[in-house]
Design an enzyme around this catalytic site. Structure first.
Site, PDB file in Angstrom:
ATOM      1  N   TYR A  31     -21.323   0.605  14.775  1.00  0.00           N
ATOM      2  CA  TYR A  31     -22.129   0.643  13.552  1.00  0.00           C
ATOM      3  C   TYR A  31     -22.134  -0.706  12.848  1.00  0.00           C
ATOM      4  O   TYR A  31     -21.110  -1.394  12.807  1.00  0.00           O
ATOM      5  CB  TYR A  31     -21.559   1.687  12.586  1.00  0.00           C
ATOM      6  N   MET A  42     -16.841   8.450  13.389  1.00  0.00           N
ATOM      7  CA  MET A  42     -16.295   9.779  13.112  1.00  0.00           C
ATOM      8  C   MET A  42     -15.513  10.348  14.296  1.00  0.00           C
ATOM      9  O   MET A  42     -14.435  10.919  14.132  1.00  0.00           O
ATOM     10  CB  MET A  42     -17.413  10.743  12.714  1.00  0.00           C
ATOM     11  N   LYS A  77       6.733  20.108   4.004  1.00  0.00           N
ATOM     12  CA  LYS A  77       5.470  20.219   3.255  1.00  0.00           C
ATOM     13  C   LYS A  77       4.320  19.637   4.076  1.00  0.00           C
ATOM     14  O   LYS A  77       4.555  18.934   5.071  1.00  0.00           O
ATOM     15  CB  LYS A  77       5.604  19.490   1.915  1.00  0.00           C
TER      16      LYS A  77
HETATM   17  C1  LIG Z   1       8.400  14.704  -0.036  1.00  0.00           C
HETATM   18  C2  LIG Z   1       9.695  14.897  -0.758  1.00  0.00           C
HETATM   19  C3  LIG Z   1      10.917  14.745  -0.094  1.00  0.00           C
HETATM   20  C4  LIG Z   1      11.014  14.180   1.302  1.00  0.00           C
HETATM   21  O1  LIG Z   1      10.799  12.781   1.209  1.00  0.00           O
HETATM   22  P1  LIG Z   1      10.868  11.819   2.497  1.00  0.00           P
HETATM   23  O2  LIG Z   1      10.693  10.472   1.915  1.00  0.00           O
HETATM   24  O3  LIG Z   1       9.744  12.217   3.376  1.00  0.00           O
HETATM   25  O4  LIG Z   1      12.182  12.031   3.137  1.00  0.00           O
HETATM   26  C5  LIG Z   1      12.073  15.091  -0.760  1.00  0.00           C
HETATM   27  N1  LIG Z   1      12.027  15.532  -2.037  1.00  0.00           N
HETATM   28  C6  LIG Z   1      10.877  15.647  -2.739  1.00  0.00           C
HETATM   29  C7  LIG Z   1      10.909  16.107  -4.134  1.00  0.00           C
HETATM   30  C8  LIG Z   1       9.678  15.328  -2.124  1.00  0.00           C
HETATM   31  O5  LIG Z   1       8.535  15.414  -2.825  1.00  0.00           O
END
Ligand SMILES: *Cc1c(COP(=O)(O)O)cnc(C)c1O
Length: 345
Positions: A242, A290, A34
């Protein structure tokens, strides 16, 4: 071409982490890619993981699934953790993704779109997504996978880990023959009692430790480098950056490096962040701006064009994240598209 900032992704290290996790948990690893593969480029990492044997992937959003399908072709199974909604079910079906259904309305939306292969999430104590076990639906056509998610996997001794495991084990007896998926990264380190059928790690594939701190079983994968743009001597009493964010008590040398918060190097790195330069950790001084940040390089033999490491093999992403008051997950997924991804290994 000279790049002010670049993110180098070591696909060989990614492959090693994949096999390490699979060896630890003893069941197939179904990578979670993801958020564009935790910022490293979902298509590139998924293709390498396929070459290592991965056949099933998880993304969060349907839109991520569509892009991943395009990148890795029709064969691999792709689950969408968000599930589906009336507006996304048809797209999910058309691209041969599998929604992880989290509530009755999602089952209805999937059924209305024609149904087919899908997953189901049970909530065993995190109270985030999924059906409470007492509300778990009857088995239904197309159900291929039943999963749950650990709330405290980064704390191996936490009692909730066993409570969730036992609740899940009891609940899945209702779904004979369905693939069971339990462990995220932290879960892969909890022992064989937490394996079930397939694991679902993300962060440890990408070089973060399972407990939010470095773990020598996990290889660093991503290196964020920045180039020194200019080196200057700052006299005692003058300030840097800054809002005069840093005041030199003595004469110092300052390297202005080509990365800033628009690259995902958070402003929260001021004032505790450090970078690796010429074999040493040196402090980020003043405010991260930035496009650039300033590093105290007093006494080092550095010049414009040299490189500093924000995180990588020498400054582990977990340590860099801790200094910025965050976690490796956020550090990696914050790196913006402006930073070119370079693949090695
Ligand atoms: C993000 C996620 C994972 C992976 O988790 P990690 O801690 O990065 O290994 C697995 N299952 C679900 C439902 C997630 O949201």
């Amino acid at each position: 071409m000279s790049l002010p900032a670049s993110l180098t992704v070591d696909l060989g290290a990614l492959a090693r982490n994949f096999h390490t996790l699979q060896g630890l948990i003893g069941v197939p690893v179904n990578p979670v890619v993801k958020a564009d593969g935790y910022g490293l480029g979902a298509g590139a990492v998924a293709r390498r993981l396929m070459a290592e044997g991965a056949r099933t992937f998880f993304v969060a959003r349907a839109t991520e699934g569509v892009l991943l399908r395009d990148a890795i072709g029709p064969e691999p199974v792709i689950y969408v953790l968000d599930g589906c909604h009336g507006s996304s079910a048809a797209m999910i079906k058309a691209t041969n993704l599998r929604p992880v259904l989290n509530q009755p309305a999602q089952i209805a939306a999937w059924t209305a779109a024609g149904g087919g292969a899908c997953g189901l999430q049970l909530d065993t104590g995190m109270n985030r997504l999924g059906f409470r076990v007492e509300d778990a639906p009857e088995p239904f056509a197309g159900l291929e996978l039943v999963m749950t998610h650990l709330a405290c996997a980064d704390e191996p001794a936490h009692p909730l880990n066993r409570i969730q495991r036992d609740a899940y084990a009891a609940a899945v007896t209702r779904y004979p023959g369905v693939t069971r998926s339990f462990a995220n990264s932290g879960g892969c380190f909890l022992g064989p009692g937490f394996a079930f059928d397939v694991a679902r790690p993300g962060i440890c594939l990408f070089g973060g430790g399972p407990e939010g701190k470095p773990d020598d079983r996990i290889a660093p994968v991503a290196t964020l480098n920045a180039q020194i743009m200019q080196v200057r001597d700052v006299p005692a009493g003058e300030t840097v950056g800054y809002s005069q964010g840093y005041r030199a008590e003595a004469p110092i040398r300052v390297a202005t490096c080509g990365t800033g918060y628009a690259d995902g190097v958070m402003r929260a790195n001021s004032p505790r962040g450090q970078v690796w330069v010429e074999g040493e950790l040196r402090p980020i001084i003043g405010r991260v701006s930035m496009d650039v940040l300033a590093v105290d390089v007093t006494g080092l033999d550095v010049a414009a064009g040299d490189t500093v490491e924000i995180f990588g093999a020498n400054r582990l992403v977990d340590d860099a994240a801790t200094a910025a008051g965050t976690i490796s997950y956020e550090m990696l997924t914050s790196i913006t598209p402006r930073v070119p991804r370079l693949y090695v290994g």
